[in-house]
Design an enzyme around this catalytic site. Structure first.
Site, PDB file in Angstrom:
ATOM      1  N   HIS A   1     -10.338  -5.446  -3.678  1.00  0.00           N
ATOM      2  CA  HIS A   1      -9.013  -5.621  -3.095  1.00  0.00           C
ATOM      3  C   HIS A   1      -9.113  -6.051  -1.641  1.00  0.00           C
ATOM      4  CE1 HIS A   1     -10.046  -1.317  -2.575  1.00  0.00           C
ATOM      5  NE2 HIS A   1      -9.266  -1.299  -1.512  1.00  0.00           N
TER       6      HIS A   1
ATOM      7  N   ASP B   1       0.854  -1.197   0.000  1.00  0.00           N
ATOM      8  CA  ASP B   1       0.000   0.000   0.000  1.00  0.00           C
ATOM      9  C   ASP B   1       0.883   1.239   0.000  1.00  0.00           C
ATOM     10  OD1 ASP B   1      -3.212   0.519   1.069  1.00  0.00           O
ATOM     11  OD2 ASP B   1      -1.795   2.190   1.104  1.00  0.00           O
TER      12      ASP B   1
END
Lengths: 113, 113
Positions: free
Chosen positions: A99, A29
């Protein structure tokens, strides 16, 4: 193709990819909330959990397998981790491409804000 | 059998069960964090995500299907929801029997505390 995750999957936008196979891609991320914060996405564009057809739910099982494998390779399998999928506005889904967040490496508190 | 979720699955401890099939049971969390807060568990005792064998990951796919169905029946499919699995101490896993939280019905904030 204006989906940022489709573009990452296609290699058009750089990302710190740590795992890939025929079905999924995993990358760190860009705004990590913990020492380990990985996103696991299907290569195929599915907008959200609510739009996942039941016949494709095996894909989420595979994403969980990948999360478990990455938890081991990232060294957080024993200490603990969290797997989160946000769906829609109230769920806090930010990118409209399915996701899974894999998060760990510190003590995590509440999951629902 | 001292696992509280095994005892709920066996009907030995009362719970507000809203869904059941041959593989999973879903019931309302006794300490809800949102208007909708359901736990989906496998009937089989698996301690945590980290102890889920890869050949059983299809079970998690099924749990996600059930979460999606319940999101529809609870009326939160469009507004949004969150699916969370906590694993181990740092993940904040409270009961050592694999479970999935389905949460929605209000705006959810951060997932990692």
């Amino acid at each position: 193709m204006d989906c940022i995750f489709c573009r990452i999957a296609a290699g058009e936008i750089p990302a710190d990819v740590i795992y890939t196979d025929e079905e999924v891609i995993a990358f760190r991320d860009i705004n990590p909330q913990a020492p380990v914060h990985v996103l696991i996405i299907p290569g195929e564009h599915i907008a959200s959990l609510a739009e996942l057809p039941e016949e494709k739910s095996v894909l989420v099982g595979h994403m969980v397998d990948v999360a478990n494998r990455l938890a081991r390779s990232e060294g957080i399998s024993e200490s603990g981790y969290r797997v989160v999928m946000n769906c829609g506005r109230q769920g806090g889904q930010d990118v409209l491409h399915l996701h899974m967040h894999l998060v760990g490496g510190r003590q995590l508190a509440g999951s629902f804000g």
